[in-house]
Write a protein that holds these residues in place. Structure first.
Motif, PDB file in Angstrom:
ATOM      1  N   ASP A  25       2.486  37.700  88.344  1.00  0.00           N
ATOM      2  CA  ASP A  25       2.592  36.516  88.017  1.00  0.00           C
ATOM      3  C   ASP A  25       0.579  36.610  87.180  1.00  0.00           C
ATOM      4  N   ASP A  26       0.019  36.513  88.316  1.00  0.00           N
ATOM      5  CA  ASP A  26      -1.209  36.217  87.630  1.00  0.00           C
ATOM      6  C   ASP A  26      -2.119  37.604  86.585  1.00  0.00           C
ATOM      7  N   ILE A  27      -1.242  38.679  86.414  1.00  0.00           N
ATOM      8  CA  ILE A  27      -2.193  39.998  85.568  1.00  0.00           C
ATOM      9  C   ILE A  27      -0.815  39.190  83.872  1.00  0.00           C
ATOM     10  N   ALA A  28       0.083  38.898  84.631  1.00  0.00           N
ATOM     11  CA  ALA A  28       1.341  38.228  82.782  1.00  0.00           C
ATOM     12  C   ALA A  28       0.339  37.362  82.475  1.00  0.00           C
ATOM     13  N   GLU A  29      -0.093  36.174  83.097  1.00  0.00           N
ATOM     14  CA  GLU A  29      -1.090  34.447  82.810  1.00  0.00           C
ATOM     15  C   GLU A  29      -2.022  35.249  82.237  1.00  0.00           C
ATOM     16  N   ILE A  30      -2.983  36.525  82.820  1.00  0.00           N
ATOM     17  CA  ILE A  30      -4.175  37.257  82.120  1.00  0.00           C
ATOM     18  C   ILE A  30      -3.840  37.564  81.238  1.00  0.00           C
ATOM     19  N   PHE A  31      -3.177  38.377  80.864  1.00  0.00           N
ATOM     20  CA  PHE A  31      -3.129  39.051  79.411  1.00  0.00           C
ATOM     21  C   PHE A  31      -2.150  38.372  79.057  1.00  0.00           C
ATOM     22  N   GLY A  32      -1.293  37.485  78.908  1.00  0.00           N
ATOM     23  CA  GLY A  32      -0.364  36.622  77.642  1.00  0.00           C
ATOM     24  C   GLY A  32       0.744  37.417  77.577  1.00  0.00           C
TER      25      GLY A  32
END
Length: 79
Positions: A25-32
């Motif tokens: 989820d963090d990765i998804a948010e960071i990369f949009g």
């Protein structure tokens, strides 16, 4: 899910990643991108390298930073 008081994770990437292992989820948010994209990257071995802790997928911030640096270099060299 981010709380209204949480900083924008993409700003965190620019200013330095958190001092903890990151979740999909963090990765998804960071990369949009959608979290499903993060799992597809892992399946295709195209995204930042992750690792499992039991059944949980985690990402080392240093590996994510190296991945971004590598991608930026590749894009500059291709241009």
């Amino acid at each position: 899910m981010a709380k209204p008081t949480d900083p924008d994770p993409r700003a965190t990437l620019r200013g330095g990643l958190p001092d903890r292992y990151l979740t999909p989820d963090d990765i998804a948010e960071i990369f949009g991108v959608p979290v499903e994209t993060v799992y597809q990257w892992r399946k295709k071995r195209t995204g930042p390298p992750g690792f499992r802790i039991g059944k949980h997928l985690r990402y080392d911030p240093a590996d994510v930073r190296a991945y971004v640096t590598e991608r930026k270099s590749a894009d500059r060299n291709a241009a």
